[in-house]
Design a protein around this motif. Structure first.
Motif, short mmCIF file in Angstrom:
data_model
loop_
_atom_site.label_atom_id
_atom_site.label_comp_id
_atom_site.label_asym_id
_atom_site.label_seq_id
_atom_site.Cartn_x
_atom_site.Cartn_y
_atom_site.Cartn_z
N PHE A 1 0.81 -1.23 0.00
CA PHE A 1 0.00 0.00 0.00
C PHE A 1 0.85 1.28 0.00
CE2 PHE A 1 -2.81 3.20 1.98
CZ PHE A 1 -3.86 3.16 1.07
N PRO A 2 1.91 1.37 0.82
CA PRO A 2 2.73 2.60 0.77
C PRO A 2 3.40 2.84 -0.59
CG PRO A 2 3.16 1.40 2.80
CD PRO A 2 2.34 0.50 1.93
N LEU A 3 3.62 1.76 -1.37
CA LEU A 3 4.27 1.90 -2.67
C LEU A 3 3.28 2.14 -3.80
CD1 LEU A 3 6.94 -0.96 -2.39
CD2 LEU A 3 7.31 1.51 -2.15
N ALA A 4 2.00 2.23 -3.47
CA ALA A 4 0.96 2.39 -4.50
C ALA A 4 0.50 3.84 -4.62
CB ALA A 4 -0.23 1.50 -4.19
N LYS A 5 1.42 4.77 -4.41
CA LYS A 5 1.08 6.19 -4.45
C LYS A 5 0.52 6.61 -5.80
CE LYS A 5 3.17 10.73 -3.61
NZ LYS A 5 4.44 11.45 -3.31
N GLU A 6 1.01 5.97 -6.89
CA GLU A 6 0.56 6.32 -8.24
C GLU A 6 -0.92 6.01 -8.45
OE1 GLU A 6 3.15 4.39 -7.63
OE2 GLU A 6 4.87 5.65 -8.15
N ALA A 7 -1.48 5.13 -7.63
CA ALA A 7 -2.91 4.82 -7.72
C ALA A 7 -3.71 5.49 -6.61
CB ALA A 7 -3.13 3.30 -7.66
N ILE A 8 -3.08 5.69 -5.46
CA ILE A 8 -3.79 6.27 -4.31
C ILE A 8 -4.23 7.70 -4.60
CG2 ILE A 8 -3.53 7.03 -1.92
CD1 ILE A 8 -1.65 4.65 -1.49
N VAL A 9 -3.31 8.52 -5.10
CA VAL A 9 -3.60 9.94 -5.30
C VAL A 9 -4.71 10.16 -6.34
CG1 VAL A 9 -2.65 12.19 -5.94
CG2 VAL A 9 -1.29 10.62 -4.56
N PRO A 10 -4.64 9.56 -7.54
CA PRO A 10 -5.74 9.76 -8.50
C PRO A 10 -7.08 9.24 -7.99
CG PRO A 10 -3.81 8.86 -9.62
CD PRO A 10 -3.54 8.78 -8.15
N THR A 11 -7.07 8.09 -7.31
CA THR A 11 -8.33 7.54 -6.79
C THR A 11 -8.94 8.46 -5.75
OG1 THR A 11 -7.51 5.29 -7.15
CG2 THR A 11 -9.37 5.54 -5.67
N LEU A 12 -8.10 8.93 -4.83
CA LEU A 12 -8.58 9.81 -3.77
C LEU A 12 -9.12 11.11 -4.35
CD1 LEU A 12 -8.58 9.63 -0.62
CD2 LEU A 12 -6.50 11.00 -0.66
N PHE A 13 -8.38 11.72 -5.26
CA PHE A 13 -8.76 13.03 -5.80
C PHE A 13 -10.00 12.93 -6.69
CE2 PHE A 13 -8.44 16.27 -9.16
CZ PHE A 13 -8.56 17.40 -8.38
N LEU A 14 -9.99 11.98 -7.63
CA LEU A 14 -11.10 11.89 -8.58
C LEU A 14 -12.41 11.50 -7.89
CD1 LEU A 14 -9.34 10.21 -11.64
CD2 LEU A 14 -10.03 12.60 -11.39
N THR A 15 -12.34 10.59 -6.93
CA THR A 15 -13.55 10.22 -6.19
C THR A 15 -14.07 11.41 -5.40
OG1 THR A 15 -12.73 7.96 -5.97
CG2 THR A 15 -14.55 8.60 -4.56
N PHE A 16 -13.16 12.17 -4.80
CA PHE A 16 -13.57 13.37 -4.05
C PHE A 16 -14.28 14.35 -4.97
CE2 PHE A 16 -12.83 17.75 -2.78
CZ PHE A 16 -13.25 17.74 -1.47
N ILE A 17 -13.71 14.62 -6.15
CA ILE A 17 -14.31 15.59 -7.07
C ILE A 17 -15.65 15.09 -7.59
CG2 ILE A 17 -14.05 16.65 -9.36
CD1 ILE A 17 -12.40 17.98 -7.17
N TRP A 18 -15.73 13.81 -7.92
CA TRP A 18 -17.00 13.28 -8.45
C TRP A 18 -18.10 13.34 -7.41
CZ3 TRP A 18 -14.35 8.54 -11.15
CH2 TRP A 18 -13.82 8.97 -12.38
N GLU A 19 -17.81 13.00 -6.17
CA GLU A 19 -18.83 13.07 -5.13
C GLU A 19 -19.12 14.52 -4.73
OE1 GLU A 19 -20.98 11.21 -4.08
OE2 GLU A 19 -20.30 9.26 -4.76
N TYR A 20 -18.13 15.37 -4.82
CA TYR A 20 -18.34 16.79 -4.51
C TYR A 20 -19.36 17.39 -5.48
CZ TYR A 20 -17.22 21.74 -3.77
OH TYR A 20 -17.30 23.08 -3.51
N ASN A 21 -19.33 16.96 -6.73
CA ASN A 21 -20.23 17.50 -7.75
C ASN A 21 -21.49 16.67 -7.94
OD1 ASN A 21 -18.76 19.86 -9.00
ND2 ASN A 21 -17.20 18.28 -9.23
N ASP A 22 -21.56 15.50 -7.33
CA ASP A 22 -22.70 14.62 -7.55
C ASP A 22 -23.90 15.07 -6.73
OD1 ASP A 22 -24.14 12.31 -8.44
OD2 ASP A 22 -23.73 11.38 -6.50
N TYR A 23 -25.03 15.17 -7.37
CA TYR A 23 -26.27 15.51 -6.66
C TYR A 23 -27.29 14.36 -6.72
CZ TYR A 23 -28.76 16.09 -11.09
OH TYR A 23 -29.34 15.85 -12.31
N TYR A 24 -27.08 13.43 -7.66
CA TYR A 24 -28.11 12.41 -7.85
C TYR A 24 -28.20 11.45 -6.66
CZ TYR A 24 -31.39 9.48 -10.36
OH TYR A 24 -32.52 8.81 -10.72
N TYR A 25 -27.06 10.96 -6.20
CA TYR A 25 -27.08 10.05 -5.05
C TYR A 25 -27.66 10.71 -3.80
CZ TYR A 25 -24.73 5.89 -6.91
OH TYR A 25 -24.44 4.73 -7.58
#
Length: 284
Positions: free
Chosen positions: A201-225
């Motif tokens: 997990f500590p070596l998976a930074k290349e996947a952690i950052v995009p997943t964390l950021f993109l999910t945050f942005i998508w839920e920040y803008n999501d109104y349907y759920y």
């Protein structure tokens, strides 16, 4: 005039550089011009005709909007909701991606196919099924509707927004890990769980950052759920839901840009880390 091979190569490189600059300028024009026009329209306080410079500037609408953000806890609720979804998504996708990559078991390919199957189905077509299931089958006595915990539970069980894509992203990263590191940790007595937590997990930074950021942005803008699960009945309103239902003060442009500002600040803070992660050859 006959050009040498070296001169032809330099000429081609120069033409490509010029073309790249023109393309970047056009992209900036297409992307930034509408945002600039929205901003100018939102601060213009005059009915006189103007081109790209407002005649009379006023920020009163923004003051009312941000006052509403803080007085009704809209901003706090939205940030907590989006960040919690992003953290759960990252953890669940990391565990699942590691399982598919390092823990080969019977039927794992079938499970992977089942994970990716929802991507092939129109999202809106599943809501009637969700509604029927969640109405008649409460989760350990927890009713999904009119409950802010409903989406957190969905994310916890891998049913979040674009979850299969992030699982596959983690799988690619874990596939590229040095196998000797995994073996060495096992020789040192680490269990599968400790190997994942301390090595993988500590070596998976290349996947952690995009997943964390993109999910945050998508839920920040999501109104349907939030609307679908009735957050308002649980006294947990978020900005996107208030904006979509027209309950925010100010015009459309003012609310759109005011909603953009917190996400933009977060993006500016982590921009370097995000793009360094995306540009890693190990991931893509």
């Amino acid at each position: 005039m006959i050009l040498t091979k070296v001169q032809k190569t330099k000429l081609i490189i120069k033409i490509c550089q010029i073309f790249r600059v023109i393309l970047l300028i056009l992209l900036c024009f297409i992307i930034l011009l509408p945002i600039y026009k929205m901003f100018v329209d939102s601060i213009n306080n005059s009915k006189e005709q103007y081109f790209f410079i407002p005649v009379k500037i006023s920020f009163n609408a923004y003051k009312r909007i941000f006052r509403r953000y803080f007085s009704d806890h809209l901003l706090g609720n939205t940030l907590i909701f989006s960040l919690t979804c992003a953290i759960i998504q990252t953890i669940v996708c990391a565990i699942t991606g590691y399982s598919f990559s390092q823990l080969k078991f019977k039927g794992y390919k079938i499970i992977m196919i089942l994970y990716f199957l929802p991507l092939m189905i129109i999202k809106e077509s599943m809501y009637s099924t969700y509604k029927a299931l969640y109405n008649y089958y409460p989760f350990f006595g927890i009713k999904f509707f009119h409950n802010k915990w409903s989406i957190f539970i969905m994310y916890l069980f891998g049913a979040g927004i674009k979850t299969p894509i992030f699982i596959y992203l983690f799988k690619i990263v874990f596939d590229k890990l040095d196998y000797e590191l995994i073996e060495q940790s096992r020789v040192d007595g680490c269990s599968v769980v400790r190997t994942f937590l301390k090595v993988a997990f500590p070596l998976a930074k290349e996947a952690i950052v995009p997943t964390l950021f993109l999910t945050f942005i998508w839920e920040y803008n999501d109104y349907y759920y939030p609307q679908f699960f009735g957050f308002a009945y649980d006294n947990f309103n978020v900005i996107s839901l208030e904006f979509a239902n027209g309950r925010m003060p100010g015009a459309l442009n003012n609310n759109a840009l005011a909603m953009l500002l917190p996400a933009l600040i977060i993006y500016i803070i982590i921009e370097k880390t995000l793009f360094n992660s995306i540009s890693k050859d190990v991931t893509y």
